[in-house]
Design a protein around this motif. Structure first.
Motif, PDB file in Angstrom:
ATOM      1  N   ARG A  27       0.768  -1.143  -0.179  1.00 41.04           N
ATOM      2  CA  ARG A  27       0.049   0.109  -0.117  1.00 41.04           C
ATOM      3  C   ARG A  27       0.700   1.234  -0.112  1.00 41.04           C
ATOM      4  O   ARG A  27       0.557   2.192  -0.807  1.00 41.04           O
ATOM      5  N   LEU A  28       1.897   1.307   0.854  1.00 44.35           N
ATOM      6  CA  LEU A  28       2.833   2.316   0.725  1.00 44.35           C
ATOM      7  C   LEU A  28       3.569   2.697  -0.514  1.00 44.35           C
ATOM      8  O   LEU A  28       4.051   3.692  -0.759  1.00 44.35           O
ATOM      9  N   SER A  29       3.665   1.665  -1.525  1.00 46.27           N
ATOM     10  CA  SER A  29       4.418   1.791  -2.485  1.00 46.27           C
ATOM     11  C   SER A  29       3.267   2.162  -3.790  1.00 46.27           C
ATOM     12  O   SER A  29       3.710   2.236  -5.046  1.00 46.27           O
ATOM     13  N   ILE A  30       2.067   2.632  -3.562  1.00 42.46           N
ATOM     14  CA  ILE A  30       1.353   3.134  -4.528  1.00 42.46           C
ATOM     15  C   ILE A  30       1.925   4.224  -5.327  1.00 42.46           C
ATOM     16  O   ILE A  30       2.352   5.098  -4.498  1.00 42.46           O
ATOM     17  N   VAL A  34       8.245  -0.482  -8.454  1.00 42.43           N
ATOM     18  CA  VAL A  34       8.232  -1.521  -7.801  1.00 42.43           C
ATOM     19  C   VAL A  34       8.839  -2.553  -8.879  1.00 42.43           C
ATOM     20  O   VAL A  34       8.703  -2.490  -9.999  1.00 42.43           O
ATOM     21  N   CYS A  35       9.547  -3.506  -8.270  1.00 43.87           N
ATOM     22  CA  CYS A  35       9.849  -4.677  -9.075  1.00 43.87           C
ATOM     23  C   CYS A  35       9.157  -5.944  -8.571  1.00 43.87           C
ATOM     24  O   CYS A  35       8.911  -6.331  -7.231  1.00 43.87           O
ATOM     25  N   VAL A  36       8.463  -6.693  -9.371  1.00 44.64           N
ATOM     26  CA  VAL A  36       7.724  -7.640  -9.283  1.00 44.64           C
ATOM     27  C   VAL A  36       8.528  -8.990  -9.917  1.00 44.64           C
ATOM     28  O   VAL A  36       8.661  -8.825 -11.209  1.00 44.64           O
ATOM     29  N   GLY A  46       7.873  -1.491 -12.702  1.00 42.44           N
ATOM     30  CA  GLY A  46       6.891  -0.345 -13.202  1.00 42.44           C
ATOM     31  C   GLY A  46       6.223   0.191 -11.967  1.00 42.44           C
ATOM     32  O   GLY A  46       6.489   0.054 -10.847  1.00 42.44           O
ATOM     33  N   ARG A  47       5.279   1.452 -12.561  1.00 37.97           N
ATOM     34  CA  ARG A  47       4.786   2.178 -11.411  1.00 37.97           C
ATOM     35  C   ARG A  47       3.568   1.297 -11.025  1.00 37.97           C
ATOM     36  O   ARG A  47       2.687   1.131 -11.876  1.00 37.97           O
ATOM     37  N   ALA A 101       9.097  -6.196  -4.491  1.00 39.18           N
ATOM     38  CA  ALA A 101      10.105  -5.156  -3.988  1.00 39.18           C
ATOM     39  C   ALA A 101       9.628  -3.880  -4.117  1.00 39.18           C
ATOM     40  O   ALA A 101       9.575  -3.254  -5.164  1.00 39.18           O
ATOM     41  N   PRO A 102       9.617  -3.136  -2.736  1.00 43.94           N
ATOM     42  CA  PRO A 102       9.061  -1.861  -3.144  1.00 43.94           C
ATOM     43  C   PRO A 102      10.444  -1.028  -3.360  1.00 43.94           C
ATOM     44  O   PRO A 102      11.570  -1.365  -3.199  1.00 43.94           O
TER      45      PRO A 102
END
Length: 107
Positions: A27-30, A34-36, A46-47, A101-102
């Motif tokens: 939620r804090l990474s909205i 991030v890396c998925v 991506g964002r 990964a945030p």
């Protein structure tokens, strides 16, 4: 067996920026990059626009990296190939997600 209703049964986070439960970190990474990591040696950067309790996500301005290992028929040597592509917007189904990964935070 973990509950699929984890996010629906939890109490709200008291402080902005507080991480009390696993989904709080996401939620804090909205609106941040991030890396998925996904099954099948796929990685997305991506964002993060949105997510749900199943880890379904919508990413924007995405770079996908796919790593494939092939075996040379003559030498039996493993050859690692990396393929990259850019995508504007992408829906990710949560059951393929291995890691999120945030962004690195310094403070």
């Amino acid at each position: 067996r973990p509950s699929s209703r984890m996010a629906a049964t939890t109490k709200p986070t008291p402080g902005v920026g507080a991480v009390e439960e696993p989904l709080d970190l996401i939620r804090l990474s909205i609106d941040e990059r991030v890396c998925v990591k996904l099954r099948g040696d796929r990685e997305l950067r991506g964002r993060l626009h949105a997510f749900d309790q199943h880890l379904n996500m919508i990413l924007g301005d995405v770079e996908e990296t796919v790593t494939a290992v092939e075996v040379d028929e003559d030498t039996y040597e493993e050859i690692t190939k990396t393929f990259k592509r850019k995508l504007g917007m992408l829906f990710i189904r949560g059951d393929g997600v291995i890691l999120i990964a945030p962004p690195l935070r310094t403070s």
